[in-house]
Write an enzyme that holds these catalytic residues in place. Structure first.
Site, PDB file in Angstrom:
ATOM      1  CD  GLU A 122     -12.733 -27.606 -24.170  1.00 27.44           C
ATOM      2  OE1 GLU A 122     -12.813 -28.853 -24.130  1.00 27.44           O
ATOM      3  OE2 GLU A 122     -13.100 -26.874 -23.234  1.00 27.44           O
ATOM      4  CG  HIS A 124     -11.852 -32.481 -20.981  1.00 25.93           C
ATOM      5  ND1 HIS A 124     -10.955 -32.094 -21.957  1.00 25.93           N
ATOM      6  CD2 HIS A 124     -12.839 -31.549 -20.986  1.00 25.93           C
ATOM      7  CE1 HIS A 124     -11.378 -30.980 -22.521  1.00 25.93           C
ATOM      8  NE2 HIS A 124     -12.528 -30.624 -21.956  1.00 25.93           N
ATOM      9  CD  GLU A 125     -16.038 -31.392 -18.779  1.00 21.26           C
ATOM     10  OE1 GLU A 125     -15.990 -30.218 -18.343  1.00 21.26           O
ATOM     11  OE2 GLU A 125     -16.145 -31.656 -19.993  1.00 21.26           O
ATOM     12  CG  HIS A 183     -12.350 -27.458 -18.321  1.00 20.95           C
ATOM     13  ND1 HIS A 183     -11.674 -26.545 -19.094  1.00 20.95           N
ATOM     14  CD2 HIS A 183     -12.932 -28.334 -19.194  1.00 20.95           C
ATOM     15  CE1 HIS A 183     -11.835 -26.842 -20.379  1.00 20.95           C
ATOM     16  NE2 HIS A 183     -12.590 -27.925 -20.463  1.00 20.95           N
TER      17      HIS A 183
END
Length: 293
Positions: free
Chosen positions: A225, A150-151, A154
């Site tokens: 998100e 997930h990071e 980003h």
């Protein structure tokens, strides 16, 4: 990501207030005409210069500020690492290559009981992915991989840059409106006190409007998100991403009734329902979206 956004906004407010004070003290970018009225075109240009300068300075400082404020220990891929640290570095690098990144992010660990991770940095080439010791202790390997994916998403999505551009626009309006409000306030006092009132009012209104403007940034953060969740599902697998969010939910549900409820704040997401001041949507909503594909 929660900490990344909050650190960025805090840094931005400090930077833009400092720049605003300097520009107010120095005879730079005057927007008050000889008759004492506002030249709105000049003020708009002045506001855009301060607003975008503040945003890009905050972006440039983001990785350094995160390391200092969170006391992040950066792991050297070429240095001596224990088994768990090596596994973490390898995981970040593997997921980063899968995301198409040609420059590997720095990998860091910071000591905290909270279950959290964040990615920050001024560009894809100069990014940082950091995780808390609490996350490594609370989660199994698949959940950790989902969080890190997930990071990394980003970083691959360039969210910090787009966030900076949005913050620049918000800053422009903050500076513009705060100086109009300060000018109006200075008209209600004696002429000899007007400069002092104007100076103080600019700072007060700028901080107040910055806090209100952060609601726009928070809303954008919540929107991104979902994209990072989808990116994480693509990199690590949908099952691992869902498992990571379910693990986060189980953790927040477990601690919400504990005496020290402060641990439930500033996490990847700890709320049942998202609010205007939350950087992340509710975990239930994120899990449901992933499950629905």
């Amino acid at each position: 990501m929660g900490k990344r956004i909050l650190l960025f906004i805090l840094t931005n407010i400090l930077v833009i207030v400092t720049i605003g004070i300097i520009f107010t003290i120095l005879p730079i970018g005057s927007y008050i005409t000889e008759s004492g009225n506002i030249d709105f075109a000049a003020l708009l240009v002045f506001s855009a210069v301060i607003g975008f300068t503040g945003a890009f300075i905050s972006l440039a400082m983001s990785r350094w500020m995160a390391k200092k404020m969170m006391n992040v220990q950066v792991l050297d891929p070429q240095g001596p690492l224990n088994e768990h640290e090596r596994e973490l570095v390898d995981m970040v690098h593997r997921l980063s290559r899968s995301a198409g990144l040609t420059h590997m992010p720095e990998v860091g660990i910071y000591h905290a009981e909270e279950v959290n991770a964040f990615a920050t940095g001024p560009s894809k080439k100069r990014s940082l992915v950091a995780v808390s010791t609490g996350l490594l202790q609370e989660m199994d390997r698949d959940a950790v991989e989902g969080v890190i994916a997930h990071e990394v998403a980003h970083v691959a999505n360039g969210d910090m840059v787009t966030m900076t551009l949005l913050q620049g626009v918000v800053n422009t309006f903050v500076v513009f409106l705060s100086r109009i409000a300060a000018w109006i306030a200075s008209r209600f006092v004696k002429e000899e006190l007007a400069p002092i009132v104007h100076f103080i009012a600019v700072i007060v209104f700028q901080i107040a409007f910055s806090i209100l403007g952060s609601l726009v940034v928070f809303a954008y953060s919540r929107h991104r998100e979902y994209h990072a969740d989808n990116g994480g599902a693509h990199l690590a697998g949908r099952d691992k991403m869902i498992h990571a969010l379910q693990s986060l939910k189980a953790y927040t549900d477990r601690i919400k009734n504990e005496k020290d409820s402060s641990l439930a704040t500033l996490k990847i997401s700890g709320q049942k329902k998202s609010s205007l001041f939350s950087t992340h949507p509710a975990l239930d909503d994120r899990i449901q979206r992933l499950q629905q594909g």
